[in-house]
Write a protein that holds these residues in place. Structure first.
Motif, PDB file in Angstrom:
ATOM      1  N   UNK A   1      39.084  65.252  65.875  1.00 47.34           N
ATOM      2  CA  UNK A   1      37.829  65.517  66.582  1.00 47.34           C
ATOM      3  C   UNK A   1      36.721  65.573  65.703  1.00 47.34           C
ATOM      4  N   UNK A   2      36.672  66.136  64.461  1.00 49.85           N
ATOM      5  CA  UNK A   2      35.348  66.332  63.613  1.00 49.85           C
ATOM      6  C   UNK A   2      35.388  65.260  62.686  1.00 49.85           C
ATOM      7  N   UNK A   3      36.254  64.991  62.069  1.00 48.76           N
ATOM      8  CA  UNK A   3      36.383  64.273  60.998  1.00 48.76           C
ATOM      9  C   UNK A   3      36.326  62.667  61.301  1.00 48.76           C
ATOM     10  N   UNK A   4      37.278  62.468  62.345  1.00 48.93           N
ATOM     11  CA  UNK A   4      37.233  60.954  62.709  1.00 48.93           C
ATOM     12  C   UNK A   4      36.454  60.809  63.712  1.00 48.93           C
ATOM     13  N   UNK A   5      35.728  61.833  64.295  1.00 49.36           N
ATOM     14  CA  UNK A   5      34.887  61.682  65.885  1.00 49.36           C
ATOM     15  C   UNK A   5      35.533  61.060  66.829  1.00 49.36           C
ATOM     16  N   UNK A   6      36.693  61.304  66.912  1.00 53.55           N
ATOM     17  CA  UNK A   6      37.538  60.725  68.151  1.00 53.55           C
ATOM     18  C   UNK A   6      37.751  61.670  69.253  1.00 53.55           C
ATOM     19  N   UNK A   7      37.674  61.192  70.473  1.00 55.50           N
ATOM     20  CA  UNK A   7      37.647  62.297  71.639  1.00 55.50           C
ATOM     21  C   UNK A   7      39.207  62.441  72.150  1.00 55.50           C
ATOM     22  N   UNK A   8      39.714  63.620  72.225  1.00 57.34           N
ATOM     23  CA  UNK A   8      40.990  63.944  72.796  1.00 57.34           C
ATOM     24  C   UNK A   8      41.018  64.368  74.238  1.00 57.34           C
TER      25      UNK A   8
END
Length: 273
Positions: free
Chosen positions: A194-201
């Motif tokens: 979520x934070x480092x790769x900025x992908x939504x789960x």
């Protein structure tokens, strides 16, 4: 023969000196007891150190609604910290030890993350109540918010954020949703995505087989990450970084990938749609 003239004189001098010291000691003791009693009375039986006003840090106002804050403080001040409060004063600042006060407030209200308590002048308490933030949510008949430590802290009406599914979960407020160590492992991976790769789960599904946890992390775009807790965090996050930034971004693209398997050491398996 001895000259008693000088001997008696020395004896009288020593005797007089002893009396003066004794009288001075008695006076000092009486004065000390009087001053101590006066200070004790002022501290515990006068309104000088009684809490008569509560102030809030500016950045804590948004954490709780005013009605909720009033309820929290009313319940707290009517709940003595210990039996000594009942005897002397349950509203005396000196009796409210900050750490104990924090433990009581957090026990009374699991949704509190942490509390800052400070004195402002003699009888003003400055407080900041910080509310826990939802990391994931879990549902059975009702839905509950879960923080980063895996502690369930309140019911939620809206299903927003990351859904956490675990077949052995017990959904009780102020209880952990699963083993703390296992949840911490999952939380580190999810937070990295979520934070480092900025992908939504959208969802995290956890099942247990023998010693390992099988973890499925489903992204908002539908791609599935297959993980287990048999690997150390750093090599695993490194593998996820390589898969996302090297292969998917530069070679495959998200639209062509169905799932990525990280359960095997030093190998990454891609499944295409």
């Amino acid at each position: 023969m001895y000259d008693t003239k000088y001997t008696n004189k020395k004896y009288r001098l020593k005797k007089g000196s002893f009396r003066r010291k004794r009288n001075r000691l008695i006076k000092t003791s009486v004065i000390t007891v009087f001053i101590s009693s006066a200070i004790y009375f002022i501290l515990f039986y006068t309104p000088v150190f009684k809490i008569n006003r509560i102030q809030f840090f500016a950045d804590s106002v948004h954490s709780f609604a005013p009605e909720k804050t009033k309820k929290i403080l009313t319940n707290f001040f009517n709940h003595p910290v210990d039996n000594l409060n009942k005897i002397i004063s349950k509203k005396t600042l000196l009796l409210y030890r900050e750490k104990k006060a924090q433990r009581i407030l957090k026990k009374m209200y699991p949704e509190i993350d942490y509390i800052e308590i400070d004195w402002n002048f003699f009888n003003i308490w400055t407080l900041a109540l910080y509310k826990k933030s939802q990391f994931v949510y879990a549902c059975n008949s009702d839905c509950f918010a879960v923080d980063k430590d895996g502690i369930i802290f309140q019911k939620v009406n809206t299903k927003e954020g990351v859904l956490f599914e675990y077949e052995q979960q017990r959904l009780e407020i102020d209880k952990t949703i699963m083993d703390k160590k296992d949840f911490a492992y999952i939380a580190k991976i999810a937070d990295y995505i979520l934070t480092d790769l900025e992908l939504k789960i959208s969802k995290v599904v956890v099942s247990k087989e023998e010693k390992n946890l099988n973890i499925e992390i489903i992204l908002d775009n539908g791609v599935l990450f297959l993980i287990n807790n048999d690997r150390d965090i750093y090599p695993l996050t490194r593998s996820i970084y390589i898969a996302v930034n090297k292969f998917i971004t530069k070679e495959f693209g998200w639209d062509s990938v169905k799932s990525i398997d990280f359960r095997f050491e030093d190998r990454i398996y891609f499944k295409e749609k």
